[in-house]
Design a protein around this motif. Sequence first.
Motif, PDB file in Angstrom:
ATOM      1  N   ILE A 494       0.817  -1.217   0.000  1.00 30.81           N
ATOM      2  CA  ILE A 494       0.000   0.000   0.000  1.00 30.81           C
ATOM      3  C   ILE A 494       0.850   1.266   0.000  1.00 30.81           C
ATOM      4  O   ILE A 494       0.312   2.369   0.110  1.00 30.81           O
ATOM      5  CB  ILE A 494      -0.960   0.013   1.207  1.00 30.81           C
ATOM      6  N   MET A 495       2.169   1.121  -0.148  1.00 28.14           N
ATOM      7  CA  MET A 495       3.059   2.279  -0.081  1.00 28.14           C
ATOM      8  C   MET A 495       3.279   2.935  -1.446  1.00 28.14           C
ATOM      9  O   MET A 495       4.203   3.706  -1.629  1.00 28.14           O
ATOM     10  CB  MET A 495       4.403   1.874   0.519  1.00 28.14           C
ATOM     11  N   ARG A 496       2.434   2.583  -2.421  1.00 27.77           N
ATOM     12  CA  ARG A 496       2.416   3.207  -3.750  1.00 27.77           C
ATOM     13  C   ARG A 496       3.641   2.932  -4.606  1.00 27.77           C
ATOM     14  O   ARG A 496       3.903   3.626  -5.560  1.00 27.77           O
ATOM     15  CB  ARG A 496       2.199   4.722  -3.652  1.00 27.77           C
ATOM     16  N   GLU A 497       4.419   1.932  -4.264  1.00 28.50           N
ATOM     17  CA  GLU A 497       5.475   1.530  -5.182  1.00 28.50           C
ATOM     18  C   GLU A 497       4.822   0.826  -6.367  1.00 28.50           C
ATOM     19  O   GLU A 497       3.790   0.182  -6.246  1.00 28.50           O
ATOM     20  CB  GLU A 497       6.456   0.580  -4.484  1.00 28.50           C
ATOM     21  N   GLU A 498       5.427   0.940  -7.523  1.00 27.29           N
ATOM     22  CA  GLU A 498       4.837   0.363  -8.725  1.00 27.29           C
ATOM     23  C   GLU A 498       4.816  -1.161  -8.635  1.00 27.29           C
ATOM     24  O   GLU A 498       5.790  -1.792  -8.217  1.00 27.29           O
ATOM     25  CB  GLU A 498       5.629   0.791  -9.962  1.00 27.29           C
ATOM     26  N   GLU A 499       3.682  -1.723  -9.015  1.00 33.95           N
ATOM     27  CA  GLU A 499       3.554  -3.174  -9.068  1.00 33.95           C
ATOM     28  C   GLU A 499       3.769  -3.640 -10.505  1.00 33.95           C
ATOM     29  O   GLU A 499       4.024  -2.845 -11.399  1.00 33.95           O
ATOM     30  CB  GLU A 499       2.159  -3.582  -8.573  1.00 33.95           C
ATOM     31  N   GLY A 500       3.626  -4.935 -10.713  1.00 32.37           N
ATOM     32  CA  GLY A 500       3.731  -5.463 -12.055  1.00 32.37           C
ATOM     33  C   GLY A 500       2.528  -5.073 -12.894  1.00 32.37           C
ATOM     34  O   GLY A 500       1.591  -4.431 -12.427  1.00 32.37           O
ATOM     35  N   ASN A 501       2.519  -5.483 -14.121  1.00 29.85           N
ATOM     36  CA  ASN A 501       1.431  -5.132 -15.017  1.00 29.85           C
ATOM     37  C   ASN A 501       0.154  -5.913 -14.732  1.00 29.85           C
ATOM     38  O   ASN A 501      -0.935  -5.517 -15.127  1.00 29.85           O
ATOM     39  CB  ASN A 501       1.863  -5.366 -16.479  1.00 29.85           C
ATOM     40  N   ASP A 502       0.284  -7.047 -14.058  1.00 28.96           N
ATOM     41  CA  ASP A 502      -0.866  -7.893 -13.773  1.00 28.96           C
ATOM     42  C   ASP A 502      -1.499  -7.465 -12.453  1.00 28.96           C
ATOM     43  O   ASP A 502      -0.897  -7.598 -11.381  1.00 28.96           O
ATOM     44  CB  ASP A 502      -0.429  -9.357 -13.696  1.00 28.96           C
ATOM     45  N   ILE A 503      -2.728  -6.951 -12.516  1.00 29.38           N
ATOM     46  CA  ILE A 503      -3.418  -6.478 -11.318  1.00 29.38           C
ATOM     47  C   ILE A 503      -3.574  -7.593 -10.291  1.00 29.38           C
ATOM     48  O   ILE A 503      -3.536  -7.348  -9.086  1.00 29.38           O
ATOM     49  CB  ILE A 503      -4.804  -5.905 -11.707  1.00 29.38           C
ATOM     50  N   VAL A 504      -3.741  -8.837 -10.768  1.00 31.49           N
ATOM     51  CA  VAL A 504      -3.955  -9.966  -9.861  1.00 31.49           C
ATOM     52  C   VAL A 504      -2.808 -10.091  -8.860  1.00 31.49           C
ATOM     53  O   VAL A 504      -2.998 -10.519  -7.714  1.00 31.49           O
ATOM     54  CB  VAL A 504      -4.127 -11.276 -10.659  1.00 31.49           C
ATOM     55  N   ASP A 505      -1.611  -9.702  -9.242  1.00 26.89           N
ATOM     56  CA  ASP A 505      -0.458  -9.798  -8.351  1.00 26.89           C
ATOM     57  C   ASP A 505      -0.453  -8.726  -7.262  1.00 26.89           C
ATOM     58  O   ASP A 505       0.366  -8.772  -6.347  1.00 26.89           O
ATOM     59  CB  ASP A 505       0.840  -9.688  -9.162  1.00 26.89           C
ATOM     60  N   GLU A 506      -1.355  -7.754  -7.342  1.00 23.97           N
ATOM     61  CA  GLU A 506      -1.316  -6.625  -6.428  1.00 23.97           C
ATOM     62  C   GLU A 506      -2.086  -6.856  -5.134  1.00 23.97           C
ATOM     63  O   GLU A 506      -1.932  -6.100  -4.185  1.00 23.97           O
ATOM     64  CB  GLU A 506      -1.871  -5.375  -7.130  1.00 23.97           C
ATOM     65  N   TYR A 507      -2.930  -7.871  -5.068  1.00 25.18           N
ATOM     66  CA  TYR A 507      -3.748  -8.070  -3.882  1.00 25.18           C
ATOM     67  C   TYR A 507      -3.767  -9.542  -3.485  1.00 25.18           C
ATOM     68  O   TYR A 507      -3.435 -10.424  -4.273  1.00 25.18           O
ATOM     69  CB  TYR A 507      -5.170  -7.557  -4.114  1.00 25.18           C
ATOM     70  N   ALA A 508      -4.145  -9.779  -2.242  1.00 28.95           N
ATOM     71  CA  ALA A 508      -4.208 -11.134  -1.707  1.00 28.95           C
ATOM     72  C   ALA A 508      -5.239 -11.163  -0.587  1.00 28.95           C
ATOM     73  O   ALA A 508      -5.849 -10.149  -0.253  1.00 28.95           O
ATOM     74  CB  ALA A 508      -2.837 -11.571  -1.189  1.00 28.95           C
ATOM     75  N   GLU A 509      -5.437 -12.336   0.007  1.00 31.70           N
ATOM     76  CA  GLU A 509      -6.387 -12.493   1.097  1.00 31.70           C
ATOM     77  C   GLU A 509      -5.680 -12.360   2.440  1.00 31.70           C
ATOM     78  O   GLU A 509      -4.642 -12.989   2.673  1.00 31.70           O
ATOM     79  CB  GLU A 509      -7.093 -13.837   1.001  1.00 31.70           C
ATOM     80  N   PHE A 510      -6.264 -11.530   3.318  1.00 32.64           N
ATOM     81  CA  PHE A 510      -5.714 -11.314   4.652  1.00 32.64           C
ATOM     82  C   PHE A 510      -6.842 -11.384   5.674  1.00 32.64           C
ATOM     83  O   PHE A 510      -8.009 -11.121   5.356  1.00 32.64           O
ATOM     84  CB  PHE A 510      -5.059  -9.931   4.754  1.00 32.64           C
ATOM     85  N   THR A 511      -6.485 -11.684   6.908  1.00 32.61           N
ATOM     86  CA  THR A 511      -7.455 -11.560   7.989  1.00 32.61           C
ATOM     87  C   THR A 511      -7.589 -10.089   8.371  1.00 32.61           C
ATOM     88  O   THR A 511      -6.719  -9.262   8.038  1.00 32.61           O
ATOM     89  CB  THR A 511      -7.020 -12.360   9.214  1.00 32.61           C
ATOM     90  N   VAL A 512      -8.642  -9.742   9.092  1.00 38.27           N
ATOM     91  CA  VAL A 512      -8.784  -8.379   9.589  1.00 38.27           C
ATOM     92  C   VAL A 512      -7.611  -8.025  10.489  1.00 38.27           C
ATOM     93  O   VAL A 512      -7.080  -6.906  10.435  1.00 38.27           O
ATOM     94  CB  VAL A 512     -10.121  -8.214  10.347  1.00 38.27           C
TER      95      VAL A 512
END
Length: 621
Positions: A494-512
């Motif tokens: 969430i620190m705004r560093e550039e991710e890869g081109n695939d959006i799927v790689d940008e998020y994952a599942e976490f607990t609260v």
Amino acid sequence: MGLLTDGSALSWEETKHYADYVRKHGIIQFINIFNKYKDRQGDPFKWGDEVEFLIVKFNDKDKTAKLCLKGDELLKVLNEKEENDPTGVESLWRPEYASFMIEGTPGKPYDGFFDGLNKIEINMNNRRQEIMKLLEPGEVVMTLTNFPRLGCPNFTEPPTYPTPNVGITKSLFLSDETIANNTRYQTVARNFVDRRGEKVISNIPIYRDVNVARPFKENLSIYGDDGTSEKLTKENHIYMDSIGFGFSCCCLQQTMQAYDLKEAKFIYDQLAPMCGIMLSLTAASPFYRGYMSNVDTRWNILNDIADCRTKEERGITPLKENKFLINKTRYNSISSYLSEQADKYNDIPLTYDDNIFNQLLKNGIDCLLAKHIAYLFIRDPLFLFSEKLNLNDEIATDHFENIQSTNWQTMRFKPPPGNSSSSIGWRVEFRPCELQITDFENAAISCFIILLSRVILAYNLNLLIPISKLDDNMTRAAKRDSIRVEKFWFRKNIMREEEGNDIVDEYAEFTVNEIINGKEGVFIGLMPLIYSYLGNIDIDTETYCKLKKYLEFIQRKASGEIITTASWLRKFVMTHPDYKNDSVISDRINYDLLKKIHDIQTNVDPCPELLGTWRMSKKKL
């Protein structure tokens, strides 16, 4: 609940006749607002909260607790101060949907960051006390998301009796007398039914304790059902048939003013991924119609109950009289982001009015905001007053707000009022949180959201994930004990560093817990960033210590060390000596539960299981 006006209400057929007129002039009014304020900058940060209260009457002799239908009476007295001194009152009071509810807000927005953080709990408590002073012996004001026996026989004081075949909602369970004496709410309730062409319905899964019948199926004929409702019920579900079951739920909301239009859109987008997380963390409503359900929040009920779509709009029959197939009800999660950097995450089809969209584009409104407004305006107005038809679109906003304020989404983007003074700018409203039992809890939640908004801006955070995942998170959050057993989609970096081109790689599942407190080597956590922010600003020791209590409470709620309100409510009922393992909240159980809640609210019972040990002392309040 949005725009509140009174007058001579039109019937649904009359309102339907003017629907295109309202949309036409509502869009003109928005364009005028936009052009007037699009370049406005420099508005100071201000914010406020909204708390919805229930009025309850205890009968200690009969051991009953009932909803007290005196909201209208109390409002007349509470509003006298505002009428005499509009700018000097500590609290503002507004009607809510039900005659046993009242909405209270601060008398004016908290001016600046520290002002509100220091005052909010005291102000919330003062609001509570302001109502309490007007009540009679045995009557109390409560902050509770949902009354456990709403819709059960004899649940109000004075008694009310449903009229299933006549009246506004024709509910088997809720009398029209439970609707506030407010033309707007009564008109909305009637027009929901008339527009839809049938009663609204909600079937919520019952908690299948050991003594619940298999299958569980109610005999609705004892409530006067002619067989119509029987066909709409589902096995192993609790059946509800009025918008009152949703709109009588109380919630906690926060509204904040942005520096300018661009910042408002940015905050709207960045807080949207927090909606499911905060719904799970604030879960507080497991009981409906005297039964224990298998959900912990009001969200599914609101989705169902706020469904005024026709059969055509729901896709049951082909489109003929209506223009759009509409995928969501009026009360739902947002369907699109507003800022340019978020556009690539708008991954669900958005139904919107092309003509309105093109009109907005021609008047200089950017594509994403134009789609958002054109999406809201696929809805019809739900209420219309003859006195409010012909307005000066240069200064009036009633037709715009008619549509805007009846789209009850998790976030609300709020333009300045058309005839506002310079003190009101572009605002954002955070809407998913359930109401908690004490002022301490509600203050802690509000301060956390407000602090997070400042941290997002200060560190230029990026919380964006696909809109479809926000919908998924809201579904997961409503489930029983979701804070402990569910995982939620959230951005990995969430620190705004550039991710890869695939959006799927940008998020994952976490607990609260992982989202709030962090996961070593995997996710930084929101709370460490908040503490970092507080360490880098000029904050006095007293304010810091107060905030630390709130933040530690949120941390331990997220970790499970302190249980959710929903879990605490379930535990109380399931360990009550009169409970028969049948998922029924009897009159006596309800009475004892609400007595316990009142003791907690008034600090007679510290209840560390629910509150921890950080609550402000009664003397300080």
